[in-house]
Motif scaffolding. Structure first.
Motif, PDB file in Angstrom:
ATOM      1  N   GLU A 396       0.818  -1.214   0.000  1.00 55.96           N
ATOM      2  CA  GLU A 396       0.000   0.000   0.000  1.00 55.96           C
ATOM      3  C   GLU A 396       0.853   1.265   0.000  1.00 55.96           C
ATOM      4  O   GLU A 396       1.620   1.505   0.930  1.00 55.96           O
ATOM      5  N   GLN A 397       0.684   2.056  -1.040  1.00 55.24           N
ATOM      6  CA  GLN A 397       1.431   3.316  -1.104  1.00 55.24           C
ATOM      7  C   GLN A 397       0.978   4.316  -0.067  1.00 55.24           C
ATOM      8  O   GLN A 397       1.715   5.165   0.363  1.00 55.24           O
ATOM      9  N   ARG A 398      -0.287   4.221   0.302  1.00 54.89           N
ATOM     10  CA  ARG A 398      -0.839   5.220   1.216  1.00 54.89           C
ATOM     11  C   ARG A 398      -0.494   4.923   2.663  1.00 54.89           C
ATOM     12  O   ARG A 398      -0.946   5.601   3.558  1.00 54.89           O
ATOM     13  N   PHE A 399       0.229   3.877   2.860  1.00 58.20           N
ATOM     14  CA  PHE A 399       0.546   3.490   4.225  1.00 58.20           C
ATOM     15  C   PHE A 399       2.027   3.748   4.464  1.00 58.20           C
ATOM     16  O   PHE A 399       2.881   3.350   3.688  1.00 58.20           O
ATOM     17  N   ALA A 400       2.318   4.459   5.540  1.00 62.74           N
ATOM     18  CA  ALA A 400       3.725   4.712   5.845  1.00 62.74           C
ATOM     19  C   ALA A 400       3.983   4.392   7.296  1.00 62.74           C
ATOM     20  O   ALA A 400       3.109   4.586   8.154  1.00 62.74           O
TER      21      ALA A 400
END
Lengths: 423, 503
Positions: A396-400
């Motif tokens: 997931e790109q939106r997860f950091a």
């Protein structure tokens, strides 16, 4: 020949451009000052200006001048005791010395150049290069609200939008234009008629013919339509998209016994930074605070940061609650949703995979961004939550996610989390 | 006196536009009676922030944008907010009509003082002093500044802000050396300026190329060029002008910007040469006019006391050893000199008759008018500084020679010292002495194209530490190596600064 003018109504920021140029030129200095301020200040105090010092030598504008040395004769005022031919020891520095005239007239020649950075300028430097991921994309994608704005006039539209004045103006113009050749002809005929009637010798039939013609012309002029569909003008209104300007930010925090005051403090700073960034992007922001140990609860800010709880840790409880709240109150059509979670990494072992599934399936699809920070020594081994979350981050790109050791690492970590290239 | 029977224009310290008009018309009437000849006045009320804006652009009502003005502004703002400094009560611009800014915070008395000081004092000086008449165009300056602002902005868009900024930095460093002392500038309007700018650009470029169109020369010839055939044939004192016309690598727009800075320097040049006179003249007139208002019963005692307090602040001259000493106060010196000229005319003493046989007992208005028209600080002091003023200010002269361990008092306010003090003070106001004498000496046209400036060291004084940095700017503008040769009093020449440009 003289006049007195009140210029106060004119804008006062004539120097704004010059000020901006100055700030651009000395960005390096200013950034350093801002970073120092950020590391020193408390977060609640972040949104204000800062006084900045720049060494004079970095900012000087050189000009040719005469240096010390050689012979010079200078006139001074205020003699009290000297007579011609006196010798006096050369003063070492300070006033009354041969260089007095060359000191800057502010009397602060050698000091650092100092000035105050406004709150806006401070924050701009603070946030420079930062951009929330996907923000632009979703802003565009989610622009589904429209506002009607006026945009001139059109020649077709619905009757309710007819602009009477415009239409009538058009009609008058058209009537004048179309009638002009008839009126011209009419005038010549009328002149002719008047001439004939003056002469007694004229013959009646000529007059009759003329009168007939005149009547014909008058009729023609009369026949020009008073208003034509061609004249109609309608107020034009177009749809202007309103960007979605509201966001909700979920703050999730573990308040189990393992989270001490120190960890909470670090978490608070992190949340504040995210909040401040969002305030710059969105007009309206709501905050939802969810704290959890084995059960999750929505609380107010005060309770979130300052009340104490003990017990074990079940992270999924918070995620479930968050999911419910999103379903209930924050439809993705109207809201940009951000979440930030802080924890010390402890979780009940069996719960972590549940968290991962929750995130992937029922939370992340609605979110703009999810940031997770683990407040822990970087050297300590990763817990099970970190491992499960790492798997989420892979896809997931939106997860950091990020580990934070202490308050001094918040700022760099914050930057790293929201660096531009993530967009 | 009963309250009802007075003619006071106002008795409060609050000003209104109505009162401004009334005061202005009275002041104008008195000024005309005294024969002050001025440009039409444009009096503008501004706020403190606007005053700071005006400050930071050296009082230019429109100006091109540059970071240094921003720095100026920030400095002013900072000091003002901390209370380190008050703002000037007025700023006046040498233009036609003459624009004077009045701050809204001023009291009625201050506004009246400022109108008398700026709109009649400075204004008449701008209109009639020979330096201003010769070197500045009050009619076209606003137009020119507007042209300059737009031009710089256009260049920023076309060639990039950084590029323009760097160029302006370099020009500013040499701004004091962008002044023609002998040639008279022509009058042009905004339209002409724009049209001519394009022609100039094309023409200049062709000229410069011609100058540098050199076939390969044999090196011996180049080496011997110095001795036989110096170029330029005569030393050039206007460095910016020389650069504008001859720098080999500048593009047309760059030359134009050099020219803009040069023109503005030229515009301010008379102001730098007449500080004492200009301020003294304006101060003399606000003092005289406001006293006249009082004599005519148009203002009350309160007004006068407030005025005298403000006036005294302006003309205070702290002694050399006072912590407030900051050089000779041009207001104080100029005011005492003009007052003294009037005194010499009206009630001359024997001393005055001996020193000033021409003016002692003459019509003071005519004498003052003559003095205002035909002098600059240097010559004004040399001509009119009287023993009385020297005594009042207790002026004395100190020689500081680095060969001596001690300072020497060369003259004080006594019979044997008056002349010496007067000469030394006049000398002190000679711009040529205040600024190092630096001229373009030669350009190596056939070799490395380097430019050599010569500094003529007066009284063995060296250049300051900035010289190195200024020379970098010189090299940037010139495009090739630049250096400074210092010429000592004995005629010996040595290269003291060099800034090479690698190609």
């Amino acid at each position: 020949m003289s006049q007195i003018i009140d210029r106060r109504v004119n804008g006062k920021n004539k120097s704004a451009v010059n000020r901006q140029k100055f700030i651009r030129r000395y960005k390096k200095h200013l950034k350093k000052a801002v970073e120092e301020a950020v590391s020193k200040r408390s977060i609640t105090d972040m949104e204000r200006g800062e006084s900045v010092n720049i060494p004079s030598k970095d900012i000087a504008e050189p000009t040719f001048g005469v240096g010390r040395g050689g012979r010079r004769e200078t006139i001074y005022p205020g003699n009290k005791e000297f007579i011609s031919g006196d010798s006096v020891p050369r003063p070492q520095g300070g006033q009354g010395q041969g260089q007095g005239k060359e000191a800057s007239d502010s009397g602060e020649g050698e000091d650092d150049f100092s000035f105050a950075l406004s709150r806006e300028e401070f924050m701009d430097l603070f946030f420079e290069d930062l951009e929330l991921p996907n923000m632009i994309k979703t802003q565009l994608a989610k622009d589904i609200q429209f506002k009607k704005i006026r945009a001139g006039y059109t020649s077709h539209g619905s009757p309710s939008n007819i602009n009477v004045i415009r239409s009538m103006k058009g009609a008058i113009a058209r009537r004048i234009a179309l009638g002009a050749p008839y009126r011209k002809e009419l005038k010549t005929l009328e002149d002719e008629l008047a001439l004939l009637e003056e002469q007694d010798t004229c013959n009646e039939s000529d007059i009759e013919v003329l009168k007939l013609k005149i009547r014909g012309l008058q009729q023609k002029i009369k026949n020009i339509p008073y208003i034509d569909t061609f004249d109609l003008r309608y107020n034009n209104r177009i749809d202007q998209p309103i960007p979605t300007t509201q966001a909700v930010m979920f703050c999730l925090m573990d308040v189990s016994g393992s989270m001490g005051e120190y960890e909470k403090d670090v978490a608070k700073r992190f949340f504040t930074l995210l909040y401040m960034f969002l305030t710059r992007t969105y007009e309206h922001i709501e905050l939802v605070f969810i704290r959890h140990h084995t059960v999750a609860k929505e609380v107010d800010e005060q309770e979130f940061f300052y009340s104490r709880e003990t017990g074990g840790t079940v992270v999924s409880s918070a995620l479930k609650l968050m999911h419910e709240i999103i379903q209930e109150r924050y439809s993705t059509a109207d809201w940009n949703i951000y979440a930030a979670q802080a924890s010390d990494g402890d979780n009940w072992t069996d719960d972590s995979p549940v968290c991962r599934n929750l995130l992937l399936q029922s939370i992340l699809p609605f979110l703009q961004y999810y940031a997770y920070i683990e407040i822990i020594d970087e050297s300590s081994p990763s817990g099970n939550l970190w491992r499960e979350y790492s798997r989420v981050a892979e896809t997931e790109q939106r997860f950091a996610m990020q580990k934070i050791g202490g308050p001094d690492q918040i700022y760099p970590v914050f930057r790293k989390l929201f660096e531009k290239q993530w967009a | 006196m009963s309250e009802k029977n007075n003619n006071y224009i106002s008795q409060t310290s609050e000003w209104t536009f109505d009162l401004l008009e009334k005061f202005h018309s009275e002041i104008e009437r008195i000024a005309r009676d005294f024969g002050l000849d001025t440009y039409p006045n444009q009096i503008e009320i501004i706020s403190a922030e606007q005053m700071m804006d005006a400050y930071s652009t050296v009082g230019m009502p429109v100006g091109y944008h540059h970071w240094s003005f921003g720095k100026q502004f920030l400095g002013v703002e900072q000091r003002y907010k901390r209370g380190h400094m008050g703002l000037a009560y007025e700023i006046v611009i040498n233009s036609n009509p003459c624009i004077a800014y009045l701050m809204e915070e001023n009291t009625m008395m201050m506004q009246a003082l400022v109108i008398a000081h700026a709109s009649y004092g400075h204004n008449s000086f701008f209109k009639n002093n020979y330096l201003f008449q010769t070197w500045t165009n009050a009619d076209s300056i606003i137009d020119y500044l507007l042209f300059a602002k737009n031009y710089v902005q256009k260049c920023e868009q076309r060639y990039g802000e950084e590029e323009v900024e760097a160029l302006l930095d370099s020009c500013h460093a040499l701004m004091n050396y962008g002044v023609d002392r002998y040639k008279r500038p022509r009058r042009v309007s905004l339209y002409d300026e724009e049209r001519r700018q394009i022609e100039r650009e094309e023409y200049l470029q062709s000229q410069v190329n011609d100058l540098w169109r050199t076939l390969p020369v044999d090196q011996h010839k180049a080496a011997h060029e110095d001795e036989r055939n110096l170029w330029p044939p005569e030393p050039q004192e206007n460095l910016l002008y020389f650069i504008e016309k001859n720098a080999p690598l500048l593009e047309g727009w760059q030359r134009e910007i050099v020219r803009i800075v040069r023109k503005i320097a030229q515009y301010f040049y008379p102001q730098r040469q007449t500080q004492v006179m200009n301020e003294g003249w304006a101060t003399f007139w606000h003092y005289t006019i406001l006293n006249k208002l009082y004599d005519e019963g148009l203002v009350n005692d309160g007004f006068m006391i407030e005025f005298l307090q403000a006036h005294t602040n302006v003309v205070t001259q702290p002694g050399f050893n006072s912590p407030y000493y900051n050089g000779i106060n041009p207001y104080a010196l100029g005011f005492s000199m003009f007052r003294d000229i009037r005194r010499i005319c009206e009630s001359p003493t024997d001393e005055d008759k001996y020193w000033f046989p021409d003016i002692a007992g003459s019509d003071w208005l005519k004498t003052l008018d003559f003095a205002m028209r035909n002098f600059k600080d240097e010559s004004f002091i040399a001509q009119y500084l009287s023993p009385a003023v020297i005594r009042d200010l207790k002026l004395f002269s100190v020689v500081d020679d680095d060969k001596d361990n001690e300072l020497h008092i060369s003259a004080i306010h006594d019979d044997s010292g008056y002349r010496h003090v007067r000469e030394a003070l006049a000398d002190q106001y000679n711009l040529g002495n205040r600024e190092p004498n630096i001229q373009v000496y030669k350009v190596n046209r056939h070799g490395d194209r380097s430019i050599t400036l010569r500094y003529y060291a007066h009284d063995r004084r060296p250049l300051n530490d900035d010289a190195e940095d200024v020379l970098k700017h010189m090299s940037r503008l010139w495009g090739f190596t630049s250096r400074i040769e210092t010429v000592a009093e004995d005629g010996s020449v040595s290269i003291t600064h060099e800034c090479p440009v690698e190609r």
